[in-house]
Design an enzyme around this catalytic site. Structure first.
Site, PDB file in Angstrom:
ATOM      1  N   ASN A 151       0.796  -1.224   0.000  1.00 15.85           N
ATOM      2  CA  ASN A 151       0.000   0.000   0.000  1.00 15.85           C
ATOM      3  C   ASN A 151       0.833   1.281   0.000  1.00 15.85           C
ATOM      4  O   ASN A 151       0.361   2.324  -0.405  1.00 15.85           O
ATOM      5  CB  ASN A 151      -0.952   0.013   1.212  1.00 15.85           C
ATOM      6  CG  ASN A 151      -0.259  -0.319   2.513  1.00 15.85           C
ATOM      7  OD1 ASN A 151       0.398  -1.358   2.638  1.00 15.85           O
ATOM      8  ND2 ASN A 151      -0.363   0.553   3.479  1.00 15.85           N
ATOM      9  N   GLN A 179      -5.075  -4.178  -1.470  1.00 14.68           N
ATOM     10  CA  GLN A 179      -4.770  -3.155  -2.481  1.00 14.68           C
ATOM     11  C   GLN A 179      -4.985  -3.655  -3.906  1.00 14.68           C
ATOM     12  O   GLN A 179      -4.929  -2.860  -4.847  1.00 14.68           O
ATOM     13  CB  GLN A 179      -3.325  -2.669  -2.326  1.00 14.68           C
ATOM     14  CG  GLN A 179      -3.093  -1.831  -1.079  1.00 14.68           C
ATOM     15  CD  GLN A 179      -3.782  -0.464  -1.120  1.00 14.68           C
ATOM     16  OE1 GLN A 179      -4.084   0.067  -2.195  1.00 14.68           O
ATOM     17  NE2 GLN A 179      -4.029   0.104   0.037  1.00 14.68           N
ATOM     18  N   CYS A 327       4.277   9.893  12.653  1.00 16.04           N
ATOM     19  CA  CYS A 327       4.732  10.761  13.738  1.00 16.04           C
ATOM     20  C   CYS A 327       4.900   9.913  14.987  1.00 16.04           C
ATOM     21  O   CYS A 327       3.959   9.294  15.461  1.00 16.04           O
ATOM     22  CB  CYS A 327       3.703  11.863  13.958  1.00 16.04           C
ATOM     23  SG  CYS A 327       4.423  13.258  14.793  1.00 16.04           S
TER      24      CYS A 327
HETATM   25  N1  PLP Z   1      -3.976  -4.208   4.375  1.00 14.13           N
HETATM   26  C1  PLP Z   1      -3.579  -3.274   3.509  1.00 14.13           C
HETATM   27  C2  PLP Z   1      -2.507  -3.597   2.524  1.00 14.13           C
HETATM   28  C3  PLP Z   1      -4.163  -2.003   3.514  1.00 14.13           C
HETATM   29  O1  PLP Z   1      -3.749  -1.078   2.645  1.00 14.13           O
HETATM   30  C4  PLP Z   1      -5.178  -1.732   4.470  1.00 14.13           C
HETATM   31  C5  PLP Z   1      -5.771  -0.383   4.558  1.00 14.13           C
HETATM   32  O2  PLP Z   1      -5.081   0.613   4.430  1.00 14.13           O
HETATM   33  C6  PLP Z   1      -5.573  -2.753   5.347  1.00 14.13           C
HETATM   34  C7  PLP Z   1      -4.952  -3.971   5.270  1.00 14.13           C
HETATM   35  C8  PLP Z   1      -6.658  -2.534   6.348  1.00 14.13           C
HETATM   36  O3  PLP Z   1      -7.914  -2.468   5.712  1.00 14.13           O
HETATM   37  P1  PLP Z   1      -9.199  -1.909   6.461  1.00 14.13           P
HETATM   38  O4  PLP Z   1      -9.197  -0.425   6.255  1.00 14.13           O
HETATM   39  O5  PLP Z   1     -10.371  -2.566   5.804  1.00 14.13           O
HETATM   40  O6  PLP Z   1      -9.093  -2.286   7.886  1.00 14.13           O
END
Ligand code: PLP
Length: 377
Positions: A151, A179, A327
């Site tokens: 992500n 993602q 942060c």
């Molecule tokens: N895993 C990845 C790679 C993510 O990008 C995210 C969210 O940013 C999550 C897990 C968590 O997802 P959720 O917002 O549904 O808890």
């Protein structure tokens, strides 16, 4: 003009999805556990959604369960695989999402299982040879937990290759595909995936609803206890409206996968080329050749007081993008992903992430704004 370049964080809901959810909220408010007509109608919405998710993943109907989020799905998989399937060791990577890494921290802190981390290179690629060594040397019952697309920097893993290794070493494979769901084809059978997670708000659906795929050979027990919803796997009255929104968003994402990806690839390319042309000493984090997600462009700017203010100044200029730092105790530090790939701490990373709703005009506007905020050529 307000520009949204933070689509890896969350995506705007599509109008068609919002309209559908409003209709479902208004008309189909029954409890899916009720046996009267209102209940049956709500139940059919949930079951049709399940069919759609299962089809998108090449899974069976009974292998898909709705959750409140991918965070819940990942916690459920990791903790219950240890508890119910006797997993003694989890092999993961240091660039996973915090919901995976912090679950692994919890498991090790409480002596529930061992965790080993695969080496990653400066592009965020996992070292497949190292994974093989870890698998070969493991005498314990093992599960591999590796994400499909990162992500923060966009680097993707070769899930079919990992799946094949897991098959060879008789190891379970958990894949966080938050993602990539709806953006890239995923076939859980071809990739020998045992567990997978997804989240609606990453593909233009609503927040607070996700799903977990659990291969029917690896049944784990419920993470949340209560009623018999989701065939006893996930108690709590179903988020019918959210599930309806998830299904419509996924259906549209799958239908338009190629055209959306082409458009996003184009936007990324134009942005990248313009940044290279206009700025000195610009770098891009993550893999840039083939295995990368086109909706993420992680840009590393040279150090300087102007660079430190970039995300804030972009925001003031009407552009939402994400900083690559967290942060900690009042000090800005590179995120765990940037640290893992050895990103120089003095440089400033900004993640721009796109959707098919973005335009060329927004890209050019953003580059002009960036030029006025930094030392462009
Ligand atoms: N895993 C990845 C790679 C993510 O990008 C995210 C969210 O940013 C999550 C897990 C968590 O997802 P959720 O917002 O549904 O808890």
């Amino acid at each position: 003009m307000r520009i949204y370049f933070d689509n890896a964080s969350t995506t705007p809901m599509l109008t068609a999805v919002i309209d559908h959810m409003v209709k479902v909220s208004r008309e189909d408010f029954g409890n899916p556990s009720s046996i009267h007509q209102h209940g049956r109608k709500a139940k059919s919405i949930v079951e049709n959604a399940r069919k759609l998710v299962a089809k998108a993943l090449n899974a069976s109907l009974g292998e898909v369960f709705f959750t409140s989020s991918a965070t819940e799905a990942n916690n459920m998989i990791l903790k219950n695989a240890v508890q119910d399937l006797g997993i003694q060791k989890i092999i993961s990577s240091p660039t996973e999402h915090h919901c995976v890494l912090h679950s692994l921290d919890y498991l090790t802190l409480h002596n529930k299982c061992m965790v080993e981390y695969i080496e990653v290179d400066k592009y965020g690629n996992i070292n497949y040879n190292h994974l093989e060594v870890l698998l070969k040397n493991s005498n314990a019952k093992t599960m591999v937990s590796v994400m499909h697309g990162n992500n923060e920097i966009g680097t993707m893993t070769d899930i079919e290759k990992i799946g094949m290794m897991c098959k060879d070493y008789q190891t379970l494979f958990h894949c966080d595909s938050v993602q990539t769901i709806g953006k890239y084809s995923i076939d859980v059978q071809a990739a020998h995936i045992s567990f997978l997670s997804g989240s609606a708000h990453k593909f233009h659906g609503p927040k607070g609803v996700g799903f977990v795929y659990i291969n029917n050979k690896n049944i784990i027990s419920p993470y949340i206890h209560g009623g018999a919803q989701e065939r006893n796997m996930r108690a709590g009255t179903e988020n019918v409206t959210g599930i309806a929104g998830l299904a419509m968003a996924l259906e549209l994402a799958v239908q338009n996968m190629d055209s959306n990806r082409n458009k996003i690839q184009h936007l990324r390319q134009v942005f990248k080329q313009r940044l290279e042309k206009e700025f000195d000493d610009i770098q891009f984090n993550g893999r840039q050749d083939d295995l990368f997600m086109s909706h993420v462009l992680s840009v590393s700017f040279p150090p300087g007081p102007k660079a430190d203010m970039l995300v804030m100044n972009l925001d003031i200029a009407g552009i939402s993008a994400s900083s690559g730092s967290a942060c900690s105790a009042g000090i800005e530090e590179d995120s765990h992903v940037l640290v893992a790939i050895g990103h120089p701490a003095e440089r400033k990373t900004i993640r721009f992430s796109f959707s098919a709703l973005n335009t060329d005009e927004e890209i050019h506007y953003t580059v002009e704004k960036l030029k006025s905020m930094t030392s462009a050529k």
